[in-house]
Enzyme design. Sequence first.
Site: not given
Length: 399
Positions: A139, A220, A222, A255
Site C-alpha cells: 500500500w 495490517d 484492513a 471496509k
Amino acid sequence: MSAPTPFDALTPQPADVLLSLIALYRDDPRPKKLDLGVGVYRDDTGATPVMRAVKAAEGRLLETQGSKSYLGPEGDIRYTELLQPIVFGFGRAMPADTMVGVQTPGGTGALRLAAELVNAAQKNAKRPGAKVWLGTPTWPNHAPIMTSAGLTVATYRYYDQATQTILFDEMMSALKGADAGDVVLLHGCCHNPVGADLDQAQWRAVAEVVAERGLIPLIDLAYQGLGDGLEEDAAGARLVLDAAPDALVAYSCDKNFGLYRERVGALYAKGGTPARTALMRSNILLLARVNWSMPPDHGGALVRVILDDAGLTAEWRAELDAMRTRINQVRQALAAGDAWLAPLGHQRGMFSLLPLSPEQVGLLRRDHAVYMVGNGRANLAGLTLATVPQFIDALRAVR
Ligand code: LMR
C-alpha cells in the site's frame, strides 16, 4: 508582497495517487466508465451503500445516545473489547494484562500509532535505525507512515507482477536476515495491492522465523471477511501473533463495515509480560493524546452497537458474506473470461495487480474510460458480472 517566510521552503508534493482517482473518475462524462480505482466496495449497481446493520445501528444510537462528552484517548472501550475476539479468535482468551486495545481514526491511525510506539521504544532502547520490513509492492501509504514516524524502512520483494507469483523464498531470506527487534509489517489478508496471500504453510514458516529471530510483527488487517471469511482471513495472522511475545495489529473496520469516511480503526498491542504491556499501554495513550486527543466516536459507536446485539451482528455478517461472494464471483468470471486473468481466480479481496505498464493503464483510461491505479492495481469490486466482458475487451485492446 509578503516577505519570505519558512513556508516558502516547502517543496511541492504530488497529489495522492489513489485519492486523486476519485475526482478524475467523477469528472469523466462518459456513461460507460468503470471505476477500478480507490479501494471501496461496490455492489452490482455500482453503489457503495450504507450497510443495513449500520443504518439500524445509527437509528438506535440516535434514540439512545445521551451524551457526546469526551471518552478519552482510548476511545470507546466496549468497541475494542467486542472487536477483539473477531480479530484474535473467539474462545482464545487473551489475558487482559498482556493486551492493549485502543480505538483509532481508521487503520491509518492505527499504523501511525504503532509506528510511533515502536520509534519511541527503539529510541529509548538506543536502537536508532531499527528497521521495519515491508514486502513490495505494498500500500503506497505504508512507507511514508513508517518513515514520518522516524522508522527506517527496509524492503524485500514479495510479489512478481509479471508472473503473478509470491516470491516466498525472497521474503524468507529477508526475514531470516532481519535483526532482533526489527518490525515486520504483514498484510493479514486480501493483500493490497496484489491480492495474493500466504497459504497456511507459508504463514507457519513466517511465524517460525518471527519467533526465532525475535522480530515484532505488525499485522495490517484492513479487509477481514472480504477474502474467504472472518475466521479464515485471520487464521494465518493468528499463527504469527501466537508465535511472537510482542505483536501489533492495525485494524480497520472501514471496509468490512462499509464505514470508510467515519474512520474506524483499532490498534491492538500484545506484550510479552504484564509490566511491558503496561508500558506499551501508557505510551500508546500518550501518543494518541498528542496526535488526535481521542478518536472520532460515531463509527466506533456503530460497530459497538452492532457487535453488542446478536441480531445486528447476524445481519452484518450476512451482508459481509454477500459482499465477499460477489467479489469472488467477479474474480471467477474474469479468470474464466481470459486465460491471461486466470491468476485472479486464486487471489482474494478487492485488489489485483495486473501486469500492465503505466502506458497501458493510461490508454485504458483515455480510450476505454477504465480507471485504475497507474501501477496496474485494479479494484475488482468496481466490476459486475455484466461489466466483466467490457473490461476484458478493454484489456485486450491495450495489451
Ligand atoms: C486503497 O488502497 O485504495 C484504500 O485503502 C484507500 C486508501 O486510503 O488508500
